[in-house]
Design a protein around this motif. Sequence first.
Motif, PDB file in Angstrom:
ATOM      1  N   THR A 195     -25.368  -1.772  34.853  1.00  0.00           N
ATOM      2  CA  THR A 195     -24.231  -1.752  33.935  1.00  0.00           C
ATOM      3  C   THR A 195     -23.058  -2.608  34.402  1.00  0.00           C
ATOM      4  N   GLN A 196     -23.104  -3.093  35.634  1.00  0.00           N
ATOM      5  CA  GLN A 196     -21.998  -3.887  36.171  1.00  0.00           C
ATOM      6  C   GLN A 196     -22.487  -5.262  36.607  1.00  0.00           C
ATOM      7  N   SER A 197     -21.617  -6.230  36.468  1.00  0.00           N
ATOM      8  CA  SER A 197     -21.914  -7.591  36.899  1.00  0.00           C
ATOM      9  C   SER A 197     -22.173  -7.628  38.403  1.00  0.00           C
ATOM     10  N   ARG A 198     -23.110  -8.448  38.807  1.00  0.00           N
ATOM     11  CA  ARG A 198     -23.409  -8.653  40.222  1.00  0.00           C
ATOM     12  C   ARG A 198     -22.813  -9.942  40.758  1.00  0.00           C
ATOM     13  N   VAL A 199     -22.368 -10.821  39.856  1.00  0.00           N
ATOM     14  CA  VAL A 199     -21.903 -12.136  40.294  1.00  0.00           C
ATOM     15  C   VAL A 199     -20.753 -12.597  39.400  1.00  0.00           C
ATOM     16  N   ALA A 200     -19.799 -13.296  40.016  1.00  0.00           N
ATOM     17  CA  ALA A 200     -18.627 -13.792  39.291  1.00  0.00           C
ATOM     18  C   ALA A 200     -18.338 -15.223  39.724  1.00  0.00           C
ATOM     19  N   LEU A 201     -17.525 -15.900  38.920  1.00  0.00           N
ATOM     20  CA  LEU A 201     -17.049 -17.241  39.252  1.00  0.00           C
ATOM     21  C   LEU A 201     -15.557 -17.181  39.518  1.00  0.00           C
ATOM     22  N   ALA A 202     -15.115 -17.770  40.627  1.00  0.00           N
ATOM     23  CA  ALA A 202     -13.682 -17.948  40.853  1.00  0.00           C
ATOM     24  C   ALA A 202     -13.177 -18.933  39.799  1.00  0.00           C
ATOM     25  N   ASP A 203     -11.897 -18.863  39.469  1.00  0.00           N
ATOM     26  CA  ASP A 203     -11.336 -19.750  38.437  1.00  0.00           C
ATOM     27  C   ASP A 203     -11.592 -21.223  38.744  1.00  0.00           C
ATOM     28  N   VAL A 204     -11.472 -21.613  39.996  1.00  0.00           N
ATOM     29  CA  VAL A 204     -11.699 -23.003  40.377  1.00  0.00           C
ATOM     30  C   VAL A 204     -13.152 -23.404  40.128  1.00  0.00           C
ATOM     31  N   SER A 205     -14.076 -22.463  40.250  1.00  0.00           N
ATOM     32  CA  SER A 205     -15.487 -22.737  39.963  1.00  0.00           C
ATOM     33  C   SER A 205     -15.699 -22.994  38.477  1.00  0.00           C
ATOM     34  N   VAL A 206     -15.029 -22.208  37.643  1.00  0.00           N
ATOM     35  CA  VAL A 206     -15.148 -22.397  36.192  1.00  0.00           C
ATOM     36  C   VAL A 206     -14.668 -23.796  35.818  1.00  0.00           C
ATOM     37  N   GLU A 207     -13.528 -24.206  36.355  1.00  0.00           N
ATOM     38  CA  GLU A 207     -12.989 -25.536  36.061  1.00  0.00           C
ATOM     39  C   GLU A 207     -13.968 -26.635  36.482  1.00  0.00           C
ATOM     40  N   LEU A 208     -14.504 -26.522  37.692  1.00  0.00           N
ATOM     41  CA  LEU A 208     -15.444 -27.525  38.181  1.00  0.00           C
ATOM     42  C   LEU A 208     -16.717 -27.533  37.336  1.00  0.00           C
ATOM     43  N   LEU A 209     -17.216 -26.367  36.979  1.00  0.00           N
ATOM     44  CA  LEU A 209     -18.443 -26.297  36.185  1.00  0.00           C
ATOM     45  C   LEU A 209     -18.257 -26.920  34.803  1.00  0.00           C
ATOM     46  N   ARG A 210     -17.091 -26.776  34.222  1.00  0.00           N
ATOM     47  CA  ARG A 210     -16.834 -27.437  32.928  1.00  0.00           C
ATOM     48  C   ARG A 210     -16.886 -28.955  33.079  1.00  0.00           C
ATOM     49  N   GLN A 211     -16.348 -29.470  34.168  1.00  0.00           N
ATOM     50  CA  GLN A 211     -16.414 -30.917  34.431  1.00  0.00           C
ATOM     51  C   GLN A 211     -17.862 -31.362  34.651  1.00  0.00           C
ATOM     52  N   LEU A 212     -18.598 -30.586  35.442  1.00  0.00           N
ATOM     53  CA  LEU A 212     -19.981 -30.933  35.738  1.00  0.00           C
ATOM     54  C   LEU A 212     -20.854 -30.848  34.487  1.00  0.00           C
ATOM     55  N   TRP A 213     -20.574 -29.860  33.621  1.00  0.00           N
ATOM     56  CA  TRP A 213     -21.317 -29.724  32.365  1.00  0.00           C
ATOM     57  C   TRP A 213     -21.109 -30.977  31.512  1.00  0.00           C
ATOM     58  N   ALA A 214     -19.876 -31.469  31.446  1.00  0.00           N
ATOM     59  CA  ALA A 214     -19.583 -32.680  30.665  1.00  0.00           C
ATOM     60  C   ALA A 214     -20.360 -33.879  31.218  1.00  0.00           C
ATOM     61  N   GLN A 215     -20.595 -33.881  32.503  1.00  0.00           N
ATOM     62  CA  GLN A 215     -21.282 -34.992  33.158  1.00  0.00           C
ATOM     63  C   GLN A 215     -22.804 -34.864  33.105  1.00  0.00           C
ATOM     64  N   TYR A 216     -23.333 -33.644  33.312  1.00  0.00           N
ATOM     65  CA  TYR A 216     -24.776 -33.445  33.460  1.00  0.00           C
ATOM     66  C   TYR A 216     -25.428 -32.667  32.321  1.00  0.00           C
TER      67      TYR A 216
ATOM     68  N   THR B 288     -25.539 -14.212  33.668  1.00  0.00           N
ATOM     69  CA  THR B 288     -25.282 -15.444  32.930  1.00  0.00           C
ATOM     70  C   THR B 288     -23.783 -15.557  32.709  1.00  0.00           C
ATOM     71  N   PHE B 289     -23.244 -16.722  32.996  1.00  0.00           N
ATOM     72  CA  PHE B 289     -21.827 -17.003  32.759  1.00  0.00           C
ATOM     73  C   PHE B 289     -21.685 -17.749  31.449  1.00  0.00           C
ATOM     74  N   GLU B 290     -20.624 -17.481  30.740  1.00  0.00           N
ATOM     75  CA  GLU B 290     -20.296 -18.250  29.535  1.00  0.00           C
ATOM     76  C   GLU B 290     -18.995 -18.983  29.820  1.00  0.00           C
ATOM     77  N   ILE B 291     -19.104 -20.292  30.089  1.00  0.00           N
ATOM     78  CA  ILE B 291     -17.913 -21.066  30.451  1.00  0.00           C
ATOM     79  C   ILE B 291     -17.370 -21.872  29.280  1.00  0.00           C
ATOM     80  N   GLY B 292     -18.038 -21.789  28.132  1.00  0.00           N
ATOM     81  CA  GLY B 292     -17.616 -22.563  26.967  1.00  0.00           C
ATOM     82  C   GLY B 292     -16.539 -21.856  26.168  1.00  0.00           C
ATOM     83  N   THR B 293     -16.404 -22.292  24.953  1.00  0.00           N
ATOM     84  CA  THR B 293     -15.430 -21.724  24.030  1.00  0.00           C
ATOM     85  C   THR B 293     -16.174 -21.215  22.801  1.00  0.00           C
TER      86      THR B 293
END
Length: 134
Positions: free
Chosen positions: A12-33, A69-74
Motif C-alpha cells: 500500500t506504500q511506495s517503495r521508491v521516490a525521486l528527489a526533485d533534482v532527479s525529476v528535473e534531470l529525468l525530464r531533460q533526459l526524456w526530451a533527449q532519449y 512507476t513514476f509519472e514525471i509528465g503533465t
Amino acid sequence: MLDSTVTIAGETQSRVALADVSVELLRQLWAQYGPLMFHQSGGCCDGSSPMCYPQGDFITSDRDVRLGTFEIGTPGAPQPIDFWMSAEQFEYWSHTHLTVDVVKGRGSGFSVEAPEGVRFLIRSRLMDSARPFD
C-alpha cells in the motif's frame, strides 16, 4: 519529492521516490532519449547505482521486481518511468525505502545521465514500522 505508484501486489506504500533534482534531470533526459526506465542490479560495475536506460534497452525478466512507476509528465503528456530491481537485490533491500537522488560526478557509461557530469544515487531509509513486509 515524487513517490512512485505502488506496483507490488498487496502493498500500500511506495517503495521508491525521486528527489526533485532527479525529476528535473529525468525530464531533460526524456526530451533527449524518449521513454526511460531504471534498473538496480546490485551486481558489479556500478551495481550500487541505479542505471537509467532508454525504455527497452535493458531487458527485464521474471528475476526482476518492478518497485514502482513514476509519472514525471503533465496531464495530457504522460511520461511514465518504471523502476526495476533484481529479485536478489530486492530480497536484501526489502525493508528499505529508496530515494533516487542526483550528485555531481562521473556516472556509469551505460546510464544515460553520464554525459551530463552527474550520476544517479540511491539514498535509503528503513520503511515505516506500520508497513507490512513480505
